[in-house]
Every structure is written in structure tokens, then in C-alpha cells.
Design a protein around this motif. Structure first.
Motif, PDB file in Angstrom:
ATOM      1  N   GLY A  46       0.819  -1.201   0.000  1.00  0.00           N
ATOM      2  CA  GLY A  46       0.000   0.000   0.000  1.00  0.00           C
ATOM      3  C   GLY A  46       0.851   1.247   0.000  1.00  0.00           C
TER       4      GLY A  46
ATOM      5  N   ASN B 137      -4.973   3.069   1.885  1.00  0.00           N
ATOM      6  CA  ASN B 137      -4.911   1.635   2.136  1.00  0.00           C
ATOM      7  C   ASN B 137      -5.286   1.348   3.590  1.00  0.00           C
ATOM      8  OD1 ASN B 137      -2.408   0.216   3.703  1.00  0.00           O
ATOM      9  ND2 ASN B 137      -1.833   2.279   3.019  1.00  0.00           N
TER      10      ASN B 137
ATOM     11  N   ASN C 283       4.260   0.868   4.819  1.00  0.00           N
ATOM     12  CA  ASN C 283       3.866   1.224   3.470  1.00  0.00           C
ATOM     13  C   ASN C 283       4.983   1.887   2.672  1.00  0.00           C
ATOM     14  OD1 ASN C 283       1.177   0.137   3.786  1.00  0.00           O
ATOM     15  ND2 ASN C 283       0.767   1.916   5.084  1.00  0.00           N
TER      16      ASN C 283
END
Length: 332
Positions: free
Chosen positions: A33, A39, A47
Motif C-alpha cells: 500500500g 490503504n 507502506n
């Protein structure tokens, strides 16, 4: 006899290091993400920024693996800009697919990037052939991540009806007591929920208070659990808290336990599942490597006509306990 199709092993990567660990351990696909609220694992330290994702995609592609980008929260009304940008950047960076939940965002992706492969997130909670066909026929969705509420026979029946639309199911990791894509419980305590903000029980609201009797875990000032001096202290999420009801202390909503379907891999493969998904983008690279290696060995064994190896994953399961969840529905 119908020939078995080898399922893809789809593995989590919350960081560039975890992505490399997953690929090196045998992942066919890695899902990631962006470092924002687009996300559902929007936690500090997790991430990817755009450059990290570009490098990660290059690393995976060079080793024959795919990268899927989860853009699976629901955009704020009237302000979809960062969600649109996430889809645009995933396409530009040559991600192999995007995993989407919001119907408006799916429409945007289908219109704007007709060559971008679309997967339907479990957050969309499409659990019957009619819903799945709608997304496939209207938007060209190629794969659906099924909610964790179906038995293996129910999954097999769905696959028989919707083919060639692909299905992906969770095979290991954390469970959620809420209906997929409908959880707002965290927002009652913190003002933030996983479906809108990408965070369940955000770390900024978590506190651990030590005393002579042990540790108390709190979320936004609410006591979620109390642990003895020698008892491991779990993360305080509301649905996995220990509460007193009718004079009895218990895990009122859900006990801390992890999904583990290693022994069920032959049945899931026979049911026509296209991809097996491991949960855990918030986990470290050691967790990722261990689980990926175990399921890589399991899938390879089944496809070779051999029994699934007996592998102990207790040390990395939640609460040291495992379940096959709804796949068997032993409580019926």
C-alpha cells in the motif's frame, strides 16, 4: 479427473524489506500500500512512497513475482483526489494489479486505465455469484478476494458458477469478527476506522499502564484488557478486548487467534481457488519469511501429489492459537 490449477501465493509486504523477504521466500505476488489513507493498513512506519514502490516492483519483476497495490479504503465524499492519484501512480509504476473496494474508485480505474488489472478487495464483501458478476461485467474486475465467511463447499460452488472470474481467499493471519468492509467499531473510541482512514485502533491512541499486578492496555482512555505479570500483553483492539459481562471475564467478541489453513490446502485447491492470501502487512520481515516459506512448501507438496508437510507456526500466530475459521464452520 480435473487437472488441478496451481494457485498463486499472495503475500503481505508492509515495508520494502518485507517485500524482498516475501519474494525471496517464494511469493508469487506481493501486495502493498501507499503511505497514506488510501490503504487499510495506514500505520506509522509502514507502506511505500512512490520511489520505494518503483524499486520494489523492479525487484519483484526481476525475480518473476508480481506486485499488487491495495487502494482499499473508501474515499472521503467530495474529495477523491488522493485515491485517484494512488490509482494513477500504481498504473504509471506498472503494478500488476490494483485491489479496490469503493465502487466509484473502481469505475474511475476502469475508465481511466483500461489496461490496468482490477481486483476486488475483501472490503467490498462480495460473497455471492450475483455480486461478483456485477463487478466483472460492469467494470472488468478479474479477481475477487472472498470474505472470510464461506465454507470450502460454498467457495467451490461459487467458482463453478463465476468462472473464468478468479477468486482469492485468506489462508493465514489475523481474523476479524466484523463483516468485511463494514467495521466502524474503532471509530467509536478513536474517531478513526479501517474502512475510511485505514487504521483500526491507531497506535497514537494506545497506552500500556504498568502496575504491581501486571499491565493494563488502553485505547483512547478505555481499558481494553488487563494482563498478569507473566502474561504477554496483546495489542488493544476493541473486538479482541477482555470484558466483564454478567460477572464473567472473557473475550466477549472474539478471542485472539489466527487463521491457519495449511491442512486444508488440498481442499481449497480442489475448490478452484486461484490465489491464497496471507494476512499481515503490519508484521515484520521474519514473520513474512516464515509464513511464506511454509505455504510455499505446502502448495508445492499438494501440486506434486504429496501430503502437506507438518509445520508448527504457533510461535507467530495471534495468542499462540490457530483456527480454520469459517472454512469448516465446526460450530454448525
Amino acid at each position: 479427473m480435473t487437472e488441478l490449477i496451481r494457485p498463486e501465493l499472495v503475500c503481505p509486504a508492509g515495508t520494502p524489506a518485507a517485500l524482498k523477504s516475501a519474494v525471496d521466500a517464494g511469493a508469487d505476488c506481493v501486495y502493498v500500500g501507499f503511505r497514506d489513507e488510501t490503504n487499510a493498513r495506514n500505520f506509522p512506519g509502514l507502506n511505500f512512497n512512490r520511489k520505494e514502490l518503483e524499486d520494489g516492483i523492479g525487484y519483484a519483476h526481476a525475480r518473476g513475482a508480481k506486485v499488487l497495490v491495495a487502494i482499499n479504503t473508501f474515499p472521503r465524499a467530495g474529495h477523491p483526489e488522493i485515491w485517484h492519484a494512488a490509482v494513477d501512480d500504481a498504473a504509471r509504476l506498472q503494478a500488476d494489479a490494483v485491489i479496490l473496494a469503493d465502487i466509484g474508485l473502481i469505475d474511475y480505474a476502469a475508465r481511466t486505465h483500461p489496461d490496468l488489472r482490477l481486483h476486488l478487495s475483501v472490503q467490498a464483501a462480495a460473497s455471492n455469484p450475483q455480486a461478483i458478476r456485477f463487478y466483472a461485467e460492469r467494470f472488468g474486475v478479474r479477481r475477487v478476494v472472498l470474505p472470510r465467511v464461506l465454507t470450502v463447499p460454498e467457495i467451490a460452488a461459487i467458482n463453478a458458477i463465476i468462472a473464468p472470474i478468479e477468486t482469492e481467499v485468506f489462508v493465514f493471519g489475523g481474523l476479524c469478527v466484523m463483516a468485511e468492509g463494514r467495521c466502524a467499531l474503532s471509530s467509536y473510541a478513536t474517531g478513526q476506522s479501517p474502512n475510511m482512514n485505514g487504521v483500526c485502533s491507531p497506535a497514537s491512541h494506545v497506552r500500556y499502564v504498568e502496575s504491581g499486578h501486571g499491565i493494563t492496555s488502553q485505547l483512547a482512555g478505555f481499558t481494553i484488557n488487563q494482563f498478569g505479570l507473566n502474561e504477554p500483553a496483546g495489542y488493544p483492539t476493541l473486538c479482541k478486548g477482555r470484558f466483564i459481562a454478567n460477572g464473567k471475564t472473557s473475550y466477549l467478541f472474539e478471542e485472539p487467534t489466527s487463521l491457519n489453513t495449511l491442512t486444508m490446502l488440498p481442499d481449497l485447491i480442489k475448490a478452484g481457488v486461484t490465489a491464497f492470501k496471507i494476512e499481515g502487512r503490519q508484521r515484520g520481515r521474519a514473520y513474512v519469511a516464515a509464513v511464506v516459506q511454509a505455504f510455499r512448501a505446502g502448495i508445492d507438496a499438494v501440486m506434486a501429489g504429496q501430503p502437506v508437510p507438518d509445520m508448527d507456526l504457533d510461535c507467530i500466530t495471534e495468542g499462540g492459537r490457530q483456527t480454520t475459521g469459517a472454512y469448516e464452520k465446526a460450530w454448525r
